[in-house]
Scaffold this active site. Sequence first.
Site, PDB file in Angstrom:
ATOM      1  N   ASP A 140       0.864  -1.178   0.000  1.00 45.80           N
ATOM      2  CA  ASP A 140       0.000   0.000   0.000  1.00 45.80           C
ATOM      3  C   ASP A 140       0.904   1.232   0.000  1.00 45.80           C
ATOM      4  O   ASP A 140       2.004   1.190   0.569  1.00 45.80           O
ATOM      5  CB  ASP A 140      -0.878   0.001   1.263  1.00 45.80           C
ATOM      6  CG  ASP A 140      -2.112   0.868   1.106  1.00 45.80           C
ATOM      7  OD1 ASP A 140      -3.219   0.322   1.244  1.00 45.80           O
ATOM      8  OD2 ASP A 140      -1.972   2.078   0.855  1.00 45.80           O
TER       9      ASP A 140
ATOM     10  N   THR B 262     -14.208  -3.465  -7.348  1.00 39.14           N
ATOM     11  CA  THR B 262     -15.448  -3.380  -8.125  1.00 39.14           C
ATOM     12  C   THR B 262     -15.307  -2.241  -9.116  1.00 39.14           C
ATOM     13  O   THR B 262     -15.013  -1.110  -8.734  1.00 39.14           O
ATOM     14  CB  THR B 262     -16.644  -3.124  -7.188  1.00 39.14           C
ATOM     15  OG1 THR B 262     -16.669  -4.169  -6.244  1.00 39.14           O
ATOM     16  CG2 THR B 262     -17.939  -3.105  -7.954  1.00 39.14           C
TER      17      THR B 262
ATOM     18  N   GLU C  95     -15.031  -9.482  -5.877  1.00 38.26           N
ATOM     19  CA  GLU C  95     -15.191 -10.019  -4.521  1.00 38.26           C
ATOM     20  C   GLU C  95     -16.641  -9.832  -4.067  1.00 38.26           C
ATOM     21  O   GLU C  95     -17.194  -8.762  -4.203  1.00 38.26           O
ATOM     22  CB  GLU C  95     -14.230  -9.257  -3.597  1.00 38.26           C
ATOM     23  CG  GLU C  95     -14.192  -9.807  -2.201  1.00 38.26           C
ATOM     24  CD  GLU C  95     -14.076 -11.310  -2.190  1.00 38.26           C
ATOM     25  OE1 GLU C  95     -13.059 -11.826  -2.649  1.00 38.26           O
ATOM     26  OE2 GLU C  95     -15.023 -11.973  -1.744  1.00 38.26           O
TER      27      GLU C  95
ATOM     28  N   ASN D  75     -25.030  -6.592  -6.652  1.00 41.26           N
ATOM     29  CA  ASN D  75     -25.271  -5.571  -5.636  1.00 41.26           C
ATOM     30  C   ASN D  75     -26.556  -4.791  -5.912  1.00 41.26           C
ATOM     31  O   ASN D  75     -27.287  -4.443  -4.989  1.00 41.26           O
ATOM     32  CB  ASN D  75     -24.071  -4.634  -5.531  1.00 41.26           C
ATOM     33  CG  ASN D  75     -22.982  -5.237  -4.653  1.00 41.26           C
ATOM     34  OD1 ASN D  75     -23.234  -6.193  -3.925  1.00 41.26           O
ATOM     35  ND2 ASN D  75     -21.785  -4.701  -4.734  1.00 41.26           N
TER      36      ASN D  75
ATOM     37  N   LEU E 244     -29.465  -6.957  -4.731  1.00 43.27           N
ATOM     38  CA  LEU E 244     -29.557  -7.003  -3.272  1.00 43.27           C
ATOM     39  C   LEU E 244     -30.130  -5.694  -2.726  1.00 43.27           C
ATOM     40  O   LEU E 244     -31.010  -5.686  -1.875  1.00 43.27           O
ATOM     41  CB  LEU E 244     -28.175  -7.261  -2.664  1.00 43.27           C
ATOM     42  CG  LEU E 244     -27.613  -8.671  -2.855  1.00 43.27           C
ATOM     43  CD1 LEU E 244     -26.142  -8.733  -2.474  1.00 43.27           C
ATOM     44  CD2 LEU E 244     -28.418  -9.680  -2.032  1.00 43.27           C
TER      45      LEU E 244
ATOM     46  N   CYS F 193     -20.578  -0.282  -1.018  1.00 43.18           N
ATOM     47  CA  CYS F 193     -20.825  -0.861  -2.347  1.00 43.18           C
ATOM     48  C   CYS F 193     -22.152  -0.498  -2.986  1.00 43.18           C
ATOM     49  O   CYS F 193     -22.182  -0.094  -4.158  1.00 43.18           O
ATOM     50  CB  CYS F 193     -20.753  -2.374  -2.258  1.00 43.18           C
ATOM     51  SG  CYS F 193     -19.085  -2.958  -2.017  1.00 43.18           S
TER      52      CYS F 193
ATOM     53  N   LYS G 205     -22.699   3.060  -4.571  1.00 42.17           N
ATOM     54  CA  LYS G 205     -21.682   3.312  -5.603  1.00 42.17           C
ATOM     55  C   LYS G 205     -21.942   2.443  -6.844  1.00 42.17           C
ATOM     56  O   LYS G 205     -21.856   2.920  -7.977  1.00 42.17           O
ATOM     57  CB  LYS G 205     -20.308   3.004  -5.009  1.00 42.17           C
ATOM     58  CG  LYS G 205     -19.160   3.069  -5.970  1.00 42.17           C
ATOM     59  CD  LYS G 205     -17.859   2.948  -5.229  1.00 42.17           C
ATOM     60  CE  LYS G 205     -17.541   1.532  -4.850  1.00 42.17           C
ATOM     61  NZ  LYS G 205     -16.930   0.742  -5.903  1.00 42.17           N
TER      62      LYS G 205
END
Length: 454
Positions: free
Chosen positions: A17, A115, A151, A210, A213, A262, A265
């Site tokens: 990172d 994503t 993921e 997503n 959901l 998530c 977005k």
Amino acid sequence: MAVLADKCKDILVTLVDIDKERIKAWNDKDLSKLPVFEPGLSEIIKRNRDKNLFFSCEIAKTIKEADMVFISVNTPTKRSGFGAGYASDLKWVESSARQVADYASGHTIVVEKSTVPVRTAELIQNILSESEDNSIISSNKKSFSVLSSPEFLAEGTAINDLENPDRVLIGGEDNDAIKSLSSIYERWIPANKILFTNVWSSELSKLTANAFLAQRLSSINAISALCEATGAEIKEVSNAIGADKRIGKKFLDAGPGFGGSCFQKDILNLVYLCRYYGLEKISNYWEQVLIVNNWQKERIASLVVEKLFGTVTNKKIALFGFSFKANTNDTRESPSISIAKDLLANGANLMIHDPQVLPSQIEKELSSQETKRFSDKKGGWCFNRDLNECVKDSDAIIFLTAWDEYKKLDFKKFSQLMRKPSWVFDTRKIISKNSLKGTGIKFWQVGMGNCNPL
Ligand code: UDX
């Protein structure tokens, strides 16, 4: 990556990172200082750190030595420029791809884990191809294969979701690269749960999963309001509809609106994508999921004001739960933020409690609001780890996150500490009506149409 290292002791996993402080925290001997609170994670770090799991700032060296690089950077919604408010900002994906292009040596498989909007793999591929072409004339010959493997883990249950996923998705064209990646997952995941698609189907599947959901949550939250208006009970309705196997029982809990990094977005991304391809009506269709979500948060703040005689100015309200859901310290897009801001804007004094979120994080989230301190006339907020202190002299308690410790509270004691008339607002359906019996506390619960006195 920690789970991958745990399952494959012969694979060397190094996380890099650019943020030195973050890497330092991941290397901290005191495991309570890890940057992410996730049940089960610290045990896995403890078992594997400095064996085959390393945290480092040595980006160039790590990329050079790697056979496979996972790009797992954040892709926040753009705040300015083309597509602002909808499209994902891919600057971190791009800069990571450039670093991989610069430092890789030999053949490297690049896995897109973040994503991303559909066709991002193409962007990565283009950057890498440039460097492949340039390397032909140099001594360090490079080649790359790009795969997409989004993921699907949810925070709070991440370890179990990774150890026993419903499915793993691999999108790509290069069979050797696909085999390499699937052979890693196959160490602990049954082969029939690993799905292979083309790159764009893989990228689009993540956004669509997503969106579906989140759509379920906006649907159940919309019906919760109708229950309150008609006298129906949302739990009875969700049990009844969930018994239909085609609908299923999960993800049907009405609440204060969904949060997390998530859902919003990814739907904004989908909306942008549909608009880009001229599918205006479809884009409006998905945007409605977000409109209902915002409406749920606003209506809860406004009904609190309404029940407290139409004004919360200078009233003290205890706000229990600031993370976007239980078992995480993540506050991104938490419904608590907008509900707190609405109440602060109406002059309330908030006493905020959360078992995991730090006050500095709350300060950051509420900073666009004038975060005046408690004694100020126009309202403000304070953080307190003591539930009794939060409740003392308050007019209301609002439950916004379903932390276990909120499920067994002594409301008899609370009622003696609160101002009368006292209210409990339960946006998560974690408080039973019975626990308030005899306390005189007035009760509102999301989706509860039956307002019989306690
Ligand atoms: C989500 C997806 O579930 C996951 O597959 C994806 O990889 C990332 O986004 P996450 O954001 O971690 O995961 O949490 P999730 O459990 O999906 O909850 C999202 C929000 O919906 C939370 O605010 C939660 O409280 C709310 N929620 C969830 C409800 O209000 N009711 C429910 O029944 C379920």
